[in-house]
Enzyme design. Sequence first.
Site, PDB file in Angstrom:
ATOM      1  N   ASP A 179       0.756  -1.205  -0.044  1.00  0.00           N
ATOM      2  CA  ASP A 179      -0.028  -0.113  -0.057  1.00  0.00           C
ATOM      3  C   ASP A 179       0.895   1.282   0.087  1.00  0.00           C
ATOM      4  O   ASP A 179       2.105   1.085   0.028  1.00  0.00           O
ATOM      5  CB  ASP A 179      -1.112   0.128   1.179  1.00  0.00           C
ATOM      6  CG  ASP A 179      -0.515   0.115   2.477  1.00  0.00           C
ATOM      7  OD1 ASP A 179       0.496   0.452   2.693  1.00  0.00           O
ATOM      8  OD2 ASP A 179      -0.989   0.064   3.468  1.00  0.00           O
ATOM      9  N   ILE A 180       0.220   2.316  -0.270  1.00  0.00           N
ATOM     10  CA  ILE A 180       1.033   3.697  -0.350  1.00  0.00           C
ATOM     11  C   ILE A 180       1.102   4.493   1.128  1.00  0.00           C
ATOM     12  O   ILE A 180       0.102   4.321   1.944  1.00  0.00           O
ATOM     13  CB  ILE A 180       0.202   4.636  -1.239  1.00  0.00           C
ATOM     14  CG1 ILE A 180      -0.055   3.997  -2.517  1.00  0.00           C
ATOM     15  CG2 ILE A 180       0.894   5.910  -1.234  1.00  0.00           C
ATOM     16  CD1 ILE A 180      -1.067   4.730  -3.481  1.00  0.00           C
ATOM     17  N   GLU A 222      -5.902   2.236  -1.147  1.00  0.00           N
ATOM     18  CA  GLU A 222      -4.684   2.438  -1.664  1.00  0.00           C
ATOM     19  C   GLU A 222      -3.768   0.892  -1.452  1.00  0.00           C
ATOM     20  O   GLU A 222      -2.763   1.103  -1.637  1.00  0.00           O
ATOM     21  CB  GLU A 222      -4.054   3.459  -0.729  1.00  0.00           C
ATOM     22  CG  GLU A 222      -3.554   3.283   0.774  1.00  0.00           C
ATOM     23  CD  GLU A 222      -4.729   3.454   1.872  1.00  0.00           C
ATOM     24  OE1 GLU A 222      -4.305   3.677   2.803  1.00  0.00           O
ATOM     25  OE2 GLU A 222      -5.855   3.256   1.435  1.00  0.00           O
TER      26      GLU A 222
END
Length: 304
Positions: A179-180, A222
């Site tokens: 994920d970001i 995300e």
Amino acid sequence: MGDWDSYDGDATGVFNLDEFERPELAGARDRHVLVRMDGSDVGHVTALTEGITTVGRHSRCNIVTNVEGVSRKHAEIELTPETCRIRDMKSANGTFVNGERVVRYKLKDQDVLRLGPRVSFRYQIADRAQEDMIRHLYETSVKDSLTGAYNREYFSERIKAEVAYAVRHKTPVSLIIFDIDFFKKVNDSYGHPAGDAVLISVVREMKPTMRTEDVFARYGGEEFAITLRGIDLAGCGLVAERLRQVVERSKVVADGNEIRVTISLGCASLECLPTPNVESMIATADRRLYAAKHGGRNQVCIKG
């Protein structure tokens, strides 16, 4: 290939349906396509080109179907300017057209093909607009509308198939979940349109590094997931590190703001699982993702 018209079939009770002729093509209906009718790839369109198209489990086949019951080289489809024919290649579980087992068959528009007990296609003759529409319907059913990555539903079906195939054939398969980092801060600082731009950019930057057989999906928000066929845990870690570097070097410009982000990644492979199943693989990759985040973010974790 041999001489189609001299073939008499065999004495096994297999139907020879060669006498059924396909209607002549008309006008711009010059596209010959196979539309998948089963499993996670339902709706997927393959355009046939003149010559021979092979279908089977072998990686060198033109259409690869990693489904139990399909032989390594199951069937051949030969397209010429005059006809389109399918030929069974002595498969273990047979080739069927409209429910009848065949050795060879001259295909007609809308014929339904089945390879073994599970894999089905519809043969269709279409014009360009019809082919584009069929492809569009498939794309919208399996892709995330924002990023163009596969959606979670498609991913869930594909990872089941990938793991089942790997267990059955004792081959490696791995999973990356990432994920970001600090994505909420991006939304809070620059607004949700900027957050969307970041998601789109991350997928756009990563896609060129992916192989055709890799399944790259938006898992939620995300968070993303990637299945890697034929790659062990060490190789998975190398792929993840390459992706981390790609994102770290990239930048997004939204409303005049230059935004840079990083990602954290967790890796898992069948080889490191006490129980080789989908649930265990996802749980392991997810656990390692959180270990990467707790360890400082912008890193890859392949242990723990």
